[in-house]
Design a protein around this motif. Structure first.
Motif, PDB file in Angstrom:
ATOM      1  N   ALA A 188      -1.260  23.360   9.764  1.00 44.90           N
ATOM      2  CA  ALA A 188      -0.926  22.101   9.095  1.00 44.90           C
ATOM      3  C   ALA A 188      -1.773  20.956   9.641  1.00 44.90           C
ATOM      4  O   ALA A 188      -2.237  20.093   8.882  1.00 44.90           O
ATOM      5  CB  ALA A 188       0.562  21.800   9.269  1.00 44.90           C
ATOM      6  N   GLN A 189      -1.987  20.939  10.954  1.00 46.61           N
ATOM      7  CA  GLN A 189      -2.807  19.882  11.560  1.00 46.61           C
ATOM      8  C   GLN A 189      -4.241  19.944  11.050  1.00 46.61           C
ATOM      9  O   GLN A 189      -4.864  18.905  10.775  1.00 46.61           O
ATOM     10  CB  GLN A 189      -2.772  20.001  13.082  1.00 46.61           C
ATOM     11  CG  GLN A 189      -1.427  19.629  13.700  1.00 46.61           C
ATOM     12  CD  GLN A 189      -1.321  20.032  15.165  1.00 46.61           C
ATOM     13  OE1 GLN A 189      -2.213  20.687  15.711  1.00 46.61           O
ATOM     14  NE2 GLN A 189      -0.215  19.660  15.806  1.00 46.61           N
ATOM     15  N   ARG A 190      -4.775  21.161  10.888  1.00 44.92           N
ATOM     16  CA  ARG A 190      -6.134  21.302  10.382  1.00 44.92           C
ATOM     17  C   ARG A 190      -6.226  20.793   8.939  1.00 44.92           C
ATOM     18  O   ARG A 190      -7.202  20.126   8.566  1.00 44.92           O
ATOM     19  CB  ARG A 190      -6.573  22.766  10.449  1.00 44.92           C
ATOM     20  CG  ARG A 190      -8.012  23.003  10.012  1.00 44.92           C
ATOM     21  CD  ARG A 190      -8.982  22.305  10.951  1.00 44.92           C
ATOM     22  NE  ARG A 190     -10.342  22.317  10.432  1.00 44.92           N
ATOM     23  CZ  ARG A 190     -11.385  21.776  11.041  1.00 44.92           C
ATOM     24  NH1 ARG A 190     -11.213  21.190  12.209  1.00 44.92           N
ATOM     25  NH2 ARG A 190     -12.578  21.799  10.504  1.00 44.92           N
ATOM     26  N   ARG A 191      -5.220  21.124   8.144  1.00 40.15           N
ATOM     27  CA  ARG A 191      -5.200  20.638   6.755  1.00 40.15           C
ATOM     28  C   ARG A 191      -5.248  19.122   6.730  1.00 40.15           C
ATOM     29  O   ARG A 191      -6.034  18.518   5.981  1.00 40.15           O
ATOM     30  CB  ARG A 191      -3.951  21.153   6.038  1.00 40.15           C
ATOM     31  CG  ARG A 191      -3.665  20.436   4.721  1.00 40.15           C
ATOM     32  CD  ARG A 191      -2.437  20.945   4.049  1.00 40.15           C
ATOM     33  NE  ARG A 191      -1.221  20.835   4.815  1.00 40.15           N
ATOM     34  CZ  ARG A 191      -0.541  19.705   5.012  1.00 40.15           C
ATOM     35  NH1 ARG A 191      -0.983  18.545   4.531  1.00 40.15           N
ATOM     36  NH2 ARG A 191       0.587  19.718   5.690  1.00 40.15           N
ATOM     37  N   ARG A 192      -4.397  18.483   7.525  1.00 35.24           N
ATOM     38  CA  ARG A 192      -4.342  17.024   7.527  1.00 35.24           C
ATOM     39  C   ARG A 192      -5.660  16.421   8.032  1.00 35.24           C
ATOM     40  O   ARG A 192      -6.115  15.395   7.520  1.00 35.24           O
ATOM     41  CB  ARG A 192      -3.185  16.539   8.407  1.00 35.24           C
ATOM     42  CG  ARG A 192      -1.803  16.930   7.882  1.00 35.24           C
ATOM     43  CD  ARG A 192      -0.705  16.228   8.668  1.00 35.24           C
ATOM     44  NE  ARG A 192       0.605  16.746   8.318  1.00 35.24           N
ATOM     45  CZ  ARG A 192       1.290  17.618   9.042  1.00 35.24           C
ATOM     46  NH1 ARG A 192       0.803  18.066  10.190  1.00 35.24           N
ATOM     47  NH2 ARG A 192       2.480  18.044   8.644  1.00 35.24           N
ATOM     48  N   SER A 193      -6.267  17.057   9.037  1.00 39.03           N
ATOM     49  CA  SER A 193      -7.515  16.522   9.582  1.00 39.03           C
ATOM     50  C   SER A 193      -8.644  16.567   8.566  1.00 39.03           C
ATOM     51  O   SER A 193      -9.594  15.775   8.657  1.00 39.03           O
ATOM     52  CB  SER A 193      -7.922  17.302  10.842  1.00 39.03           C
ATOM     53  OG  SER A 193      -8.388  18.605  10.505  1.00 39.03           O
ATOM     54  N   MET A 194      -8.553  17.463   7.578  1.00 40.72           N
ATOM     55  CA  MET A 194      -9.560  17.547   6.518  1.00 40.72           C
ATOM     56  C   MET A 194      -9.214  16.641   5.337  1.00 40.72           C
ATOM     57  O   MET A 194      -9.904  16.653   4.309  1.00 40.72           O
ATOM     58  CB  MET A 194      -9.695  18.998   6.048  1.00 40.72           C
ATOM     59  CG  MET A 194     -10.219  19.948   7.113  1.00 40.72           C
ATOM     60  SD  MET A 194     -11.868  19.506   7.715  1.00 40.72           S
ATOM     61  CE  MET A 194     -12.859  19.875   6.264  1.00 40.72           C
ATOM     62  N   GLY A 195      -8.131  15.867   5.474  1.00 39.43           N
ATOM     63  CA  GLY A 195      -7.775  14.905   4.444  1.00 39.43           C
ATOM     64  C   GLY A 195      -7.001  15.473   3.277  1.00 39.43           C
ATOM     65  O   GLY A 195      -6.923  14.840   2.220  1.00 39.43           O
ATOM     66  N   TYR A 196      -6.403  16.657   3.452  1.00 34.30           N
ATOM     67  CA  TYR A 196      -5.648  17.274   2.365  1.00 34.30           C
ATOM     68  C   TYR A 196      -4.144  17.112   2.581  1.00 34.30           C
ATOM     69  O   TYR A 196      -3.650  17.283   3.697  1.00 34.30           O
ATOM     70  CB  TYR A 196      -5.926  18.784   2.279  1.00 34.30           C
ATOM     71  CG  TYR A 196      -7.296  19.159   1.779  1.00 34.30           C
ATOM     72  CD1 TYR A 196      -7.676  18.914   0.465  1.00 34.30           C
ATOM     73  CD2 TYR A 196      -8.211  19.782   2.618  1.00 34.30           C
ATOM     74  CE1 TYR A 196      -8.928  19.276   0.002  1.00 34.30           C
ATOM     75  CE2 TYR A 196      -9.473  20.151   2.173  1.00 34.30           C
ATOM     76  CZ  TYR A 196      -9.826  19.889   0.862  1.00 34.30           C
ATOM     77  OH  TYR A 196     -11.057  20.250   0.405  1.00 34.30           O
ATOM     78  N   SER A 197      -3.437  16.803   1.523  1.00 35.47           N
ATOM     79  CA  SER A 197      -2.000  17.008   1.499  1.00 35.47           C
ATOM     80  C   SER A 197      -1.764  18.458   1.094  1.00 35.47           C
ATOM     81  O   SER A 197      -2.700  19.172   0.683  1.00 35.47           O
ATOM     82  CB  SER A 197      -1.332  16.071   0.493  1.00 35.47           C
ATOM     83  OG  SER A 197      -1.797  16.368  -0.817  1.00 35.47           O
ATOM     84  N   GLN A 198      -0.527  18.929   1.188  1.00 35.37           N
ATOM     85  CA  GLN A 198      -0.241  20.269   0.679  1.00 35.37           C
ATOM     86  C   GLN A 198      -0.584  20.359  -0.797  1.00 35.37           C
ATOM     87  O   GLN A 198      -1.111  21.374  -1.266  1.00 35.37           O
ATOM     88  CB  GLN A 198       1.233  20.619   0.914  1.00 35.37           C
ATOM     89  CG  GLN A 198       1.589  20.862   2.365  1.00 35.37           C
ATOM     90  CD  GLN A 198       3.039  21.294   2.548  1.00 35.37           C
ATOM     91  OE1 GLN A 198       3.864  21.143   1.652  1.00 35.37           O
ATOM     92  NE2 GLN A 198       3.357  21.818   3.718  1.00 35.37           N
ATOM     93  N   GLU A 199      -0.296  19.285  -1.544  1.00 33.52           N
ATOM     94  CA  GLU A 199      -0.541  19.281  -2.981  1.00 33.52           C
ATOM     95  C   GLU A 199      -2.023  19.346  -3.303  1.00 33.52           C
ATOM     96  O   GLU A 199      -2.455  20.150  -4.139  1.00 33.52           O
ATOM     97  CB  GLU A 199       0.067  18.019  -3.616  1.00 33.52           C
ATOM     98  CG  GLU A 199       1.577  17.977  -3.614  1.00 33.52           C
ATOM     99  CD  GLU A 199       2.134  17.386  -2.327  1.00 33.52           C
ATOM    100  OE1 GLU A 199       1.352  17.216  -1.366  1.00 33.52           O
ATOM    101  OE2 GLU A 199       3.345  17.098  -2.277  1.00 33.52           O
ATOM    102  N   SER A 200      -2.833  18.511  -2.631  1.00 34.24           N
ATOM    103  CA  SER A 200      -4.257  18.475  -2.962  1.00 34.24           C
ATOM    104  C   SER A 200      -4.966  19.756  -2.528  1.00 34.24           C
ATOM    105  O   SER A 200      -5.879  20.232  -3.207  1.00 34.24           O
ATOM    106  CB  SER A 200      -4.927  17.251  -2.340  1.00 34.24           C
ATOM    107  OG  SER A 200      -4.784  17.236  -0.931  1.00 34.24           O
ATOM    108  N   LEU A 201      -4.549  20.354  -1.399  1.00 34.47           N
ATOM    109  CA  LEU A 201      -5.139  21.628  -0.997  1.00 34.47           C
ATOM    110  C   LEU A 201      -4.768  22.712  -2.000  1.00 34.47           C
ATOM    111  O   LEU A 201      -5.608  23.555  -2.363  1.00 34.47           O
ATOM    112  CB  LEU A 201      -4.671  22.014   0.409  1.00 34.47           C
ATOM    113  CG  LEU A 201      -5.224  23.351   0.936  1.00 34.47           C
ATOM    114  CD1 LEU A 201      -6.742  23.323   0.995  1.00 34.47           C
ATOM    115  CD2 LEU A 201      -4.637  23.674   2.317  1.00 34.47           C
ATOM    116  N   ALA A 202      -3.525  22.698  -2.458  1.00 33.41           N
ATOM    117  CA  ALA A 202      -3.099  23.686  -3.452  1.00 33.41           C
ATOM    118  C   ALA A 202      -3.924  23.564  -4.732  1.00 33.41           C
ATOM    119  O   ALA A 202      -4.301  24.580  -5.337  1.00 33.41           O
ATOM    120  CB  ALA A 202      -1.610  23.515  -3.758  1.00 33.41           C
ATOM    121  N   GLU A 203      -4.214  22.349  -5.132  1.00 40.27           N
ATOM    122  CA  GLU A 203      -5.050  22.162  -6.328  1.00 40.27           C
ATOM    123  C   GLU A 203      -6.440  22.742  -6.123  1.00 40.27           C
ATOM    124  O   GLU A 203      -6.992  23.385  -7.022  1.00 40.27           O
ATOM    125  CB  GLU A 203      -5.143  20.673  -6.672  1.00 40.27           C
ATOM    126  CG  GLU A 203      -3.885  20.107  -7.307  1.00 40.27           C
ATOM    127  CD  GLU A 203      -4.108  18.712  -7.869  1.00 40.27           C
ATOM    128  OE1 GLU A 203      -5.284  18.280  -7.929  1.00 40.27           O
ATOM    129  OE2 GLU A 203      -3.123  18.070  -8.242  1.00 40.27           O
TER     130      GLU A 203
END
Length: 388
Positions: A9-24
């Protein structure tokens, strides 16, 4: 104890993604990303290369993140209980626990009816406010103002959605509370977010394009120097306000300003988690519906629907508007097919915005009520009304 993949989750946030935007980006559902991070499921092998690419890591590094499953200690909750009984001794650990709780509740917004989240969110918001009022520590109070502003925005969002966008007063009261908390923190980003939420109430609740435009312009001014994401979103809603007033020239001018603002977004934008490439098409489609050009609206909405997978409540709004675009071109079969897809989503999410648009489409279908397919969709809408 709950299981978490915190580093994922920390890596996702550090790349500027929310769960929603990464899922897209991955063409999957937000809930799927959530299950990965809660260690409930693993990403399928075929999606792992693309997931690693989006996270900016190798497959080996991704596998390391996936195997790093941690137990969330109950001691944090115990620490909060202690703080609630001894508010003068609340510390930053308890504050961090509350903030994570707010984020977890917000993550559930798109997958669950707001009414099911509201009680837990209300309890959390009350705890934050109580501790903020009683702590003697300036530093702790400073952090609690931050959590309170985020919690108040979530509460306004949940109340308004659960009421099918009818309870404007309570939602606005929470947004005002968020503004107060953000100003205590000298936080223009959160203040701009709250102001933009007030714009939504004016546009979609009160149906007041003048007030909505004023709110959107204010949100854009507040956020102009801190976030191109938030500024662009405010400009998009200013465009919609012009469209609702029938002003095509200024609407299209504002759409162009929003598009150029989005083009300047940098990876470190403070509101990057709120950005989705589908937002422009969703709002542009709505604008052209208001401007009486359903054919042009259809083009934008079809492109958006094809790429919008993660945000189910937003997807219901897009599909509902697409159904209206077909209907206003007298493509009844197409309108009914898409409206049924909209209802499929609404039966699980109960999103207030989607419900209102679906009911509007149902009313506009009345001239064709002799058709069996129209009767069937009216029955489904009646079912939504009786359980909403």
């Amino acid at each position: 104890m709950a299981l978490k993949r915190r580093r994922l989750a920390q890596r996702r946030r550090s790349m500027g993604y929310s769960q929603e935007s990464l899922a897209e980006e991955l063409n999957t559902d937000r809930s799927t990303v959530g299950r990965w991070e809660r260690a409930e499921t693993d990403p399928m092998p075929w999606i792992r290369p693309k997931l690693a690419q989006k996270l900016g890591i190798t497959l080996d590094e991704l596998n390391d993140l996936l195997t790093d499953v941690q137990q969330v200690p109950e001691q944090q909750g115990d620490r909060l209980d202690y703080a609630l009984h001894n508010p003068s001794k609340v510390d930053l650990v308890a504050v961090a626990y509350l903030r994570q709780r707010v984020h977890d509740l917000a993550d559930g917004y798109d997958d669950h009816p707001s009414a099911l989240i509201l009680a837990k969110a209300g309890q959390c918001h009350g705890q934050v406010s109580y501790l903020r009022q009683h702590t003697p520590s300036d530093r702790v109070r400073h952090e609690l103002w931050t959590v309170e502003s985020e919690s108040a925005i979530l509460m306004g969002q949940l109340v308004w959605d659960a009421s099918q966008r009818r309870d404007h007063a309570t939602a606005l009261a929470f947004y005002d509370q968020a503004v107060t908390a953000a100003r205590e923190r000298c936080d223009p980003l959160t203040e701009g977010q709250a102001e933009l939420r007030k714009c939504y109430v004016a546009l979609y609740g009160a149906r007041n394009p003048g007030e909505g435009l004023a709110r959107a312009r204010r949100a854009a001014r507040i956020s102009r120097n801190v976030s191109n994401v938030l500024t662009g979103l405010a400009l998009l809603h200013a465009a919609e306000a012009y469209a609702m007033a029938g002003d095509q020239k200024n609407c299209e001018k504002m759409l162009g300003s929003a598009e150029s603002t989005f083009a300047r977004i940098q990876p470190d934008d403070l509101a990057s988690e709120q950005f989705s490439p589908t937002q422009f098409g969703r709002l542009a489609g709505s604008c052209y519906l208001f401007l009486g050009n359903p054919a042009k609206a259809q083009v934008y909405l079809e492109q958006t629907a094809a790429n919008l997978h993660a945000w189910q409540k937003s997807r219901a709004i897009v599909l509902g508007n697409l159904s209206l675009a077909h209907l206003r071109q007298e493509n009844i079969d197409g309108a009914i097919e898409i409206l049924n897809e909209t209802i499929d989503i609404l039966e699980s999410t109960r999103g207030g915005g989607g419900l209102n648009i679906a009911f509007t489409a149902g009313r506009e279908l009345r001239p064709w009520r002799q058709l069996t397919s129209v009767c069937d969709v009216h029955d489904r809408l009646l079912g939504l009304m009786t359980t909403a």
